[in-house]
Design a protein around this motif. Structure first.
Motif, short mmCIF file in Angstrom:
data_model
loop_
_atom_site.label_atom_id
_atom_site.label_comp_id
_atom_site.label_asym_id
_atom_site.label_seq_id
_atom_site.Cartn_x
_atom_site.Cartn_y
_atom_site.Cartn_z
N ILE A 98 37.45 118.93 111.25
CA ILE A 98 37.51 119.10 109.80
C ILE A 98 36.91 117.88 109.12
O ILE A 98 36.10 117.99 108.19
CB ILE A 98 38.97 119.32 109.33
N SER A 99 37.28 116.73 109.62
CA SER A 99 36.76 115.48 109.06
C SER A 99 35.24 115.44 109.16
O SER A 99 34.54 115.07 108.21
CB SER A 99 37.38 114.31 109.82
N ASP A 100 34.75 115.84 110.32
CA ASP A 100 33.30 115.86 110.54
C ASP A 100 32.61 116.79 109.55
O ASP A 100 31.60 116.44 108.94
CB ASP A 100 33.04 116.29 111.98
N LEU A 101 33.17 117.97 109.37
CA LEU A 101 32.56 118.95 108.47
C LEU A 101 32.60 118.48 107.03
O LEU A 101 31.64 118.64 106.28
CB LEU A 101 33.28 120.30 108.61
N LEU A 102 33.72 117.88 106.63
CA LEU A 102 33.89 117.47 105.24
C LEU A 102 33.05 116.24 104.90
O LEU A 102 32.36 116.20 103.88
CB LEU A 102 35.36 117.17 104.95
N TYR A 103 33.14 115.25 105.77
CA TYR A 103 32.56 113.95 105.41
C TYR A 103 31.15 113.73 105.95
O TYR A 103 30.41 112.90 105.44
CB TYR A 103 33.47 112.83 105.90
N ILE A 104 30.81 114.42 107.02
CA ILE A 104 29.49 114.21 107.60
C ILE A 104 28.55 115.36 107.27
O ILE A 104 27.43 115.15 106.82
CB ILE A 104 29.59 114.00 109.13
N GLN A 105 29.03 116.57 107.48
CA GLN A 105 28.15 117.70 107.24
C GLN A 105 28.16 118.18 105.80
O GLN A 105 27.36 119.02 105.42
CB GLN A 105 28.50 118.85 108.20
N GLY A 106 29.07 117.66 104.99
CA GLY A 106 29.02 117.95 103.57
C GLY A 106 29.69 119.24 103.12
O GLY A 106 29.46 119.71 102.02
N TYR A 107 30.51 119.83 103.98
CA TYR A 107 31.25 121.02 103.57
C TYR A 107 32.29 120.64 102.52
O TYR A 107 32.76 119.51 102.47
CB TYR A 107 31.98 121.64 104.76
N THR A 108 32.67 121.62 101.70
CA THR A 108 33.84 121.46 100.84
C THR A 108 35.04 121.98 101.62
O THR A 108 34.88 122.64 102.66
CB THR A 108 33.72 122.31 99.56
N ILE A 109 36.23 121.71 101.12
CA ILE A 109 37.43 122.22 101.77
C ILE A 109 37.39 123.75 101.83
O ILE A 109 37.72 124.36 102.84
CB ILE A 109 38.69 121.72 101.04
#
Length: 209
Positions: A98-109
DNA sequence: GAAACCTTTCTGTAGCGTCT
DNA sequence: AGACGCTACAGAAAGGTTTC
């Protein structure tokens, strides 16, 4: 100070016979952050971890982990009496993803929630880059995966959660390569920061009290 | 049409009481 | 004493409405 490398619930202890965490914190000692961290890193991968350990390992504040728990029902750490959280390896893996998706890949919650809903709830495996609806910014995504979908039949040009199930298309390889490079750089910087932290701890230890 | 204002949503943050 | 949990709150952004 002693701290066993491993601790798992359910093995009997003085403090909590029902759920032994076998975790001698030896609070009488002035706790050494560096040693503490080192001991933690020595823990078995299968060991349960407290929120502070997970926060430290993932570099995510505790309050954010609790907040994610309210947003991602899939994140369900074990809870002891008093409401204390104990994270299993699976929980930690999911949080890391989740951290990777939110902070690195730029996904929103919201975007990550959608991935969890549509996937098996583990976010395992390679995931496509976020589309416009899942991004936290409004960068142009002229090559985002939805582009080749015929939108003419849609009532508007938004990609809503109510739309047809998301169809993974050919990923833009250049973007993946860039993300991978950034991840590698982040890992390298984290290692450097760990070294700096260790140096600061040593320095503090050498100072007169 | 556009500027101003209001409301809602998202993503955390702060404060304080409880527990180990 | 310090780690921890819970809840109310903050502030930025987006969207909607009103006024000129």
């Amino acid at each position: 100070m002693t701290r066993p490398g491993d601790w798992t619930p359910g093995a009997g202890s003085e403090a909590d016979p029902a759920l032994d965490l076998d975790f001698d914190r030896d609070d009488g000692d002035a706790r050494d952050v560096g040693q503490d961290r080192a001991a933690r890193l020595k823990k078995s991968p299968s060991a349960f971890r407290t929120i502070s350990e997970v926060a430290d390992d993932l570099h995510i504040p505790q309050h954010v982990l609790r907040f994610w728990e309210t947003r991602f029902p899939q994140v369900k750490p074990l809870k002891r009496g008093g409401g204390r959280r104990y994270y299993r390896p699976d929980d930690i893996g999911l949080l890391r993803r989740i951290s990777d998706l939110l902070y690195i890949q730029g996904y929103t919650i919201k975007g990550v929630q959608r991935l969890l809903r549509e996937g098996d709830g583990t976010l395992s495996g390679e995931l496509p880059p976020p589309d416009v609806a899942d991004r936290g910014d409004d960068h142009e995504l002229t090559a985002h995966p939805h582009e080749s979908v015929d939108l003419a039949t849609q009532e508007d040009d938004t990609i809503s959660d109510a739309a047809e199930p998301w169809i993974p298309l050919a990923p833009p390889l250049a973007v993946y390569a860039e993300v991978d490079a950034l991840k590698a750089e982040i890992r390298r910087l984290q290692e450097v920061l760990d070294l700096v932290l260790g140096g600061l701890v040593d320095l503090r230890r050498s100072l007169p009290s």
